[in-house]
Design a protein around this motif. Structure first.
Motif, PDB file in Angstrom:
ATOM      1  N   THR A 185       0.898  -1.206   0.026  1.00 21.12           N
ATOM      2  CA  THR A 185      -0.092  -0.153   0.032  1.00 21.12           C
ATOM      3  C   THR A 185       0.727   1.226   0.047  1.00 21.12           C
ATOM      4  O   THR A 185       0.402   2.464  -0.244  1.00 21.12           O
ATOM      5  CB  THR A 185      -0.860  -0.119   1.312  1.00 21.12           C
ATOM      6  N   GLN A 186       2.084   1.167   0.458  1.00 22.02           N
ATOM      7  CA  GLN A 186       2.888   2.363   0.495  1.00 22.02           C
ATOM      8  C   GLN A 186       2.289   3.694   1.055  1.00 22.02           C
ATOM      9  O   GLN A 186       2.085   4.464   0.191  1.00 22.02           O
ATOM     10  CB  GLN A 186       3.370   2.703  -0.927  1.00 22.02           C
ATOM     11  N   PRO A 187       2.043   3.752   2.225  1.00 17.87           N
ATOM     12  CA  PRO A 187       1.567   4.805   3.048  1.00 17.87           C
ATOM     13  C   PRO A 187       2.409   5.902   2.726  1.00 17.87           C
ATOM     14  O   PRO A 187       1.671   7.106   2.624  1.00 17.87           O
ATOM     15  CB  PRO A 187       1.681   4.373   4.490  1.00 17.87           C
ATOM     16  N   TRP A 188       3.698   6.160   2.526  1.00 18.88           N
ATOM     17  CA  TRP A 188       4.675   7.175   2.339  1.00 18.88           C
ATOM     18  C   TRP A 188       4.114   7.703   0.961  1.00 18.88           C
ATOM     19  O   TRP A 188       4.433   9.177   1.009  1.00 18.88           O
ATOM     20  CB  TRP A 188       5.963   6.806   2.356  1.00 18.88           C
ATOM     21  N   SER A 189       3.877   7.029   0.050  1.00 21.05           N
ATOM     22  CA  SER A 189       3.244   7.659  -1.102  1.00 21.05           C
ATOM     23  C   SER A 189       1.735   8.087  -1.072  1.00 21.05           C
ATOM     24  O   SER A 189       1.573   9.081  -1.847  1.00 21.05           O
ATOM     25  CB  SER A 189       3.421   6.641  -2.227  1.00 21.05           C
ATOM     26  N   LEU A 190       0.961   7.326  -0.333  1.00 17.66           N
ATOM     27  CA  LEU A 190      -0.387   7.637  -0.431  1.00 17.66           C
ATOM     28  C   LEU A 190      -0.451   9.241   0.305  1.00 17.66           C
ATOM     29  O   LEU A 190      -1.304  10.114   0.053  1.00 17.66           O
ATOM     30  CB  LEU A 190      -1.319   6.728   0.488  1.00 17.66           C
ATOM     31  N   VAL A 191       0.368   9.498   1.173  1.00 15.67           N
ATOM     32  CA  VAL A 191       0.304  10.881   1.982  1.00 15.67           C
ATOM     33  C   VAL A 191       0.535  11.996   1.055  1.00 15.67           C
ATOM     34  O   VAL A 191       0.177  13.113   1.335  1.00 15.67           O
ATOM     35  CB  VAL A 191       1.330  10.918   3.181  1.00 15.67           C
ATOM     36  N   LYS A 192       1.363  11.723  -0.196  1.00 15.16           N
ATOM     37  CA  LYS A 192       1.418  12.874  -1.008  1.00 15.16           C
ATOM     38  C   LYS A 192       0.195  13.561  -1.656  1.00 15.16           C
ATOM     39  O   LYS A 192       0.504  14.402  -2.272  1.00 15.16           O
ATOM     40  CB  LYS A 192       2.615  12.474  -1.857  1.00 15.16           C
ATOM     41  N   ASP A 193      -0.756  12.451  -1.977  1.00 14.15           N
ATOM     42  CA  ASP A 193      -1.994  12.882  -2.702  1.00 14.15           C
ATOM     43  C   ASP A 193      -3.047  13.113  -1.596  1.00 14.15           C
ATOM     44  O   ASP A 193      -3.638  12.303  -0.897  1.00 14.15           O
ATOM     45  CB  ASP A 193      -2.323  11.755  -3.798  1.00 14.15           C
ATOM     46  N   GLU A 194      -3.519  14.312  -1.470  1.00 16.12           N
ATOM     47  CA  GLU A 194      -4.553  14.632  -0.215  1.00 16.12           C
ATOM     48  C   GLU A 194      -5.907  13.890  -0.689  1.00 16.12           C
ATOM     49  O   GLU A 194      -6.646  13.584   0.180  1.00 16.12           O
ATOM     50  CB  GLU A 194      -4.809  16.499  -0.390  1.00 16.12           C
ATOM     51  N   THR A 195      -6.237  13.620  -1.931  1.00 12.47           N
ATOM     52  CA  THR A 195      -7.168  12.980  -2.318  1.00 12.47           C
ATOM     53  C   THR A 195      -7.424  11.433  -1.823  1.00 12.47           C
ATOM     54  O   THR A 195      -8.430  10.732  -1.767  1.00 12.47           O
ATOM     55  CB  THR A 195      -7.531  12.926  -3.761  1.00 12.47           C
ATOM     56  N   LYS A 196      -6.104  10.927  -1.503  1.00 11.47           N
ATOM     57  CA  LYS A 196      -6.002   9.552  -0.869  1.00 11.47           C
ATOM     58  C   LYS A 196      -5.873   9.536   0.403  1.00 11.47           C
ATOM     59  O   LYS A 196      -5.616   8.257   1.105  1.00 11.47           O
ATOM     60  CB  LYS A 196      -4.510   8.756  -1.600  1.00 11.47           C
ATOM     61  N   ARG A 197      -6.230  10.594   1.238  1.00  7.26           N
ATOM     62  CA  ARG A 197      -6.030  10.648   2.465  1.00  7.26           C
ATOM     63  C   ARG A 197      -6.974   9.528   3.126  1.00  7.26           C
ATOM     64  O   ARG A 197      -6.684   8.813   4.186  1.00  7.26           O
ATOM     65  CB  ARG A 197      -6.291  12.167   3.280  1.00  7.26           C
ATOM     66  N   PRO A 198      -8.198   9.367   2.897  1.00 10.52           N
ATOM     67  CA  PRO A 198      -8.905   8.457   3.744  1.00 10.52           C
ATOM     68  C   PRO A 198      -8.411   7.074   3.359  1.00 10.52           C
ATOM     69  O   PRO A 198      -8.678   6.162   3.911  1.00 10.52           O
ATOM     70  CB  PRO A 198     -10.359   8.615   2.789  1.00 10.52           C
ATOM     71  N   VAL A 199      -7.902   6.722   2.210  1.00 16.93           N
ATOM     72  CA  VAL A 199      -7.389   5.584   1.871  1.00 16.93           C
ATOM     73  C   VAL A 199      -6.097   5.128   2.818  1.00 16.93           C
ATOM     74  O   VAL A 199      -6.032   4.094   3.482  1.00 16.93           O
ATOM     75  CB  VAL A 199      -6.938   5.464   0.325  1.00 16.93           C
ATOM     76  N   LEU A 200      -5.368   6.388   2.974  1.00 18.19           N
ATOM     77  CA  LEU A 200      -4.307   6.057   3.975  1.00 18.19           C
ATOM     78  C   LEU A 200      -4.807   5.862   5.299  1.00 18.19           C
ATOM     79  O   LEU A 200      -4.067   5.152   6.074  1.00 18.19           O
ATOM     80  CB  LEU A 200      -3.554   7.613   3.966  1.00 18.19           C
ATOM     81  N   GLY A 201      -5.760   6.534   5.580  1.00 20.35           N
ATOM     82  CA  GLY A 201      -6.237   6.518   7.021  1.00 20.35           C
ATOM     83  C   GLY A 201      -6.643   4.893   7.109  1.00 20.35           C
ATOM     84  O   GLY A 201      -6.469   3.974   8.274  1.00 20.35           O
ATOM     85  N   SER A 202      -7.394   4.410   6.251  1.00 21.78           N
ATOM     86  CA  SER A 202      -7.898   3.041   6.358  1.00 21.78           C
ATOM     87  C   SER A 202      -6.905   1.963   6.201  1.00 21.78           C
ATOM     88  O   SER A 202      -6.742   1.040   7.133  1.00 21.78           O
ATOM     89  CB  SER A 202      -8.814   2.832   5.348  1.00 21.78           C
TER      90      SER A 202
END
Length: 657
Positions: A428-445
């Motif tokens: 899932t690479q959280p460190w990449s998800l955090v760069k895209d604000e639209t992916k924040r809910p996915v990062l949280g999950s």
């Protein structure tokens, strides 16, 4: 609703000057089972204790210039202290010198005498004092005890006998009607073929050549022998033969007698026949585990290979020892203790897999969500289905394995979940998800899933590791005990979002392998070991969340790393390590060995002949008992890994710049 009862016993130990790690094995296993059953809602009674009578104790006390009672009192205090250090959650500790036991044994002997199942006769046979066993001459090993190899002595004396032959047919019938009575099955076959079929002989159950024991009622020159004295502890501890037999009525028959294989014969032949003679139910199961051996055989002071559990606990922590005992050896089989395997279990399983997962998860929640566990979104990523399937299968396997006393299998299943959760981070690479604000809910999950998998793992670890789950709960912010109940492992999403995590100390610092192996080996040999306040290991720094970009370094820093071209000339798997390959590298000017975690991506055949890039100035380490003199480079992404290679035209040993 009626609560189910569960009665489990481990052997009552003969007091010896020093208990070693092998003695701790049975008791820790019994403790794990007792804790598991309590978590499942059972009303558990766990019994252990000490067998304190006999000629050997009488002789040792005389040599020590003390009374037998004082002699055993001192040793039993040490045993109880060790059980406390091991966190053994026993409900009763029976001593055969206690009045409650002595009085009940006298009644049992009298009852068997009155029924004719015990009679007075003459005994002549070969006796081994250390083993407290009689042997026919044709059973001796070159004139010595067939069990321990020590000299035996010819004993002639008046003795009371128990009519063991009388119950042979009933015993075979019980075996047939209850095929799970003796486990593993190999022990059952051994009892039938080696002892029952050749013919059972009536058993001498009293002695007149020593004084230290329970006297035969009405004939005090006879001491009741170990068969009736010690074996009866399982029911005398429940109040059998006393005015209050409520515990006996509640818990007998025992669900499991747990013991080492050398005493199975007494518990599956003599003890059942005694119970038949008394008209009492037989235990439901006798489970025999193997021995914890050293490379040169059984532990003994004379060999200088005794492992002191206190030494390991004081230096590495209780949970490291408990984990090793229950994980390393398939329960029921013999296993070998080595300092290398002990240290590597701590480094690979506890430090790398579990400790690293917890640190990464808590750090990322702290960094990306200000320390608050975010919300779960079902199916937020394409990898969630596989993760949840691992949760489902792992929890089911753990419960199935525990019912079979397969402790190693249960822990392996828990580690399958831990390993899969670590892989989920890479996927899932959280460190990449955090760069895209639209992916924040996915990062949280994603981060929620990590925390929830850790919670489920912590619940399942409770029977095995008594300190680690609490440390995990503290870092995950879990204070509600309902969140750690066993049934919650089947309900993914139990951990409340909004829970605040708390970064803590590293649970299992990574160890310097060579240093710690040397320490354990030195302590086994009785040599001087480092002072207790010496650091146990290099203090491992908490694992931070993967940075978006590595910090800049100077060209001078880069040139400190020596990279050279090497060719693989031989490759083979590392035993008992499914991730590791042992590679022999040709560097042109020398050959050296490197152990690499690439076994899931490359077979030994695929590696031979390849040109790789090797870091040649790393400090050598030992991995799973194999020396590794460097590291080969590879690129990884998710569950993919590719080796960094160079053209075949580049000579071996060339410097990579």
């Amino acid at each position: 609703m009626t609560q189910n009862n569960f009665y489990i016993t481990t052997p009552i130990y003969y007091p010896s000057d020093k208990l070693h790690i092998g003695h701790a094995y049975s008791t820790v296993a019994g403790d794990a089972m007792a804790r598991y059953k309590r978590l499942r809602g059972y009303n558990v009674r766990y019994l252990t204790g000490t067998d304190e009578h006999g000629q050997k104790i009488e002789r040792k006390a005389k040599e020590a210039g003390t009374t037998p009672q004082q002699f055993v009192d001192n040793i039993v205090a040490g045993i109880k202290e060790l059980w406390s250090k091991l966190d053994i959650s026993y409900d009763d500790f029976i001593r055969t010198t206690e009045p409650r036991h002595k009085q009940a044994v006298e009644k049992i002997f009298s009852r068997l005498l009155e029924s004719g199942d015990i009679y007075l006769g003459q005994y002549e046979g070969w006796y081994c004092t250390p083993c407290e066993s009689f042997f026919l001459e044709n059973k001796l090993d070159n004139g010595n005890c067939p069990d321990c190899g020590r000299p035996v002595e010819l004993v002639k004396e008046e003795s009371y006998f128990f009519r063991l032959q009388k119950y042979a047919d009933r015993l075979i019938q019980y075996y047939e009607e209850n095929p799970d009575f003796i486990q593993p099955e190999s022990r059952r076959n051994e009892m039938i073929n080696n002892f029952i079929k050749p013919g059972l002989e009536d058993l001498a159950v009293s002695r007149t050549t020593f004084e230290w024991g329970i006297k035969v009622p009405g004939n005090p020159k006879h001491v009741i022998y170990v068969w009736i004295d010690a074996l009866s502890n399982y029911i005398t501890a429940l109040g059998y033969g006393s005015e209050d037999q409520s515990l006996y009525e509640q818990f007998w028959p025992a669900d499991i007698h747990l013991m080492s294989k050398e005493i199975v014969r007494f518990h599956t032949i003599i003890w059942p026949c005694m119970l038949m003679a008394l008209g009492e139910p037989l235990p439901k199961k006798v489970f025999s585990h193997g021995w914890l051996l050293m490379k040169d055989g059984k532990m003994s002071k004379s060999k200088g290979n005794v492992v002191d559990p206190v030494t390991l606990i004081d230096r590495y922590g209780l949970d490291a020892l408990r984990y090793y005992l229950l994980r390393e050896i398939p329960f029921g089989s013999d296993g070998t203790f080595t300092p290398e395997s002990f240290v590597e279990r701590i480094n690979f399983d506890l430090a790398n897999d579990l400790g690293n997962l917890l640190s990464r998860t808590v750090v990322m929640i702290d960094k990306y969500f200000n320390g608050v566990i975010p919300s779960y979104i079902e199916g937020a990523t394409e990898f969630d289905v596989a993760l949840l399937e691992t949760v489902r299968t792992s929890t089911a396997k753990v419960e199935e394995a525990m019912e079979k006393l397969e402790f190693s299998v249960a822990l392996t299943s828990i580690w399958q979940l831990i390993s899969r959760t670590n892989k989920y981070i890479d996927e899932t690479q959280p460190w990449s998800l955090v760069k895209d604000e639209t992916k924040r809910p996915v990062l949280g999950s994603v981060l929620y899933c990590l925390a929830e998998c850790l919670r489920i793992a912590s619940v399942m670890l409770q029977p095995f590791l008594t300190r680690t789950p609490q440390k995990m709960w503290q870092q995950l912010g879990i204070v509600d005990s309902s969140l750690t109940a066993w049934d919650t492992i089947h309900s993914f999403g139990t951990l409340p979002s909004g829970t605040r995590v708390e970064k803590g100390e590293v649970m299992f610092p990574r160890l310097e392998v060579e240093k710690e192996v040397a320490y354990i080996a030195e302590s086994m040999s009785g040599g001087a070991v480092p002072a207790a306040d010496e650091p146990k290991a290099e203090a491992a720094k908490p694992v931070e969340a993967p940075p978006e970009q590595a910090p800049e370094i100077s060209i001078d820093d880069f040139f400190k790393v020596e990279l050279r071209v090497a060719q693989v000339i031989a490759a083979e798997p590392v035993k008992k390590a499914d991730k590791l390959l042992k590679l022999q590298l040709d560097l042109g000017f020398e050959q050296r060995q490197v152990v690499s975690g690439i076994a899931k991506f490359y077979t030994p055949e695929q590696m031979i002949g390849r040109k790789v890039i090797c870091v040649t100035n790393l400090k050598p380490v030992t991995l799973r008992g194999e020396l590794s003199q460097g590291m080969i480079l590879a690129a990884s992404q998710g569950d993919q890994l590719t080796l960094a290679t160079v053209s075949d035209e580049i000579p071996n040993g060339s410097v990579v710049k």
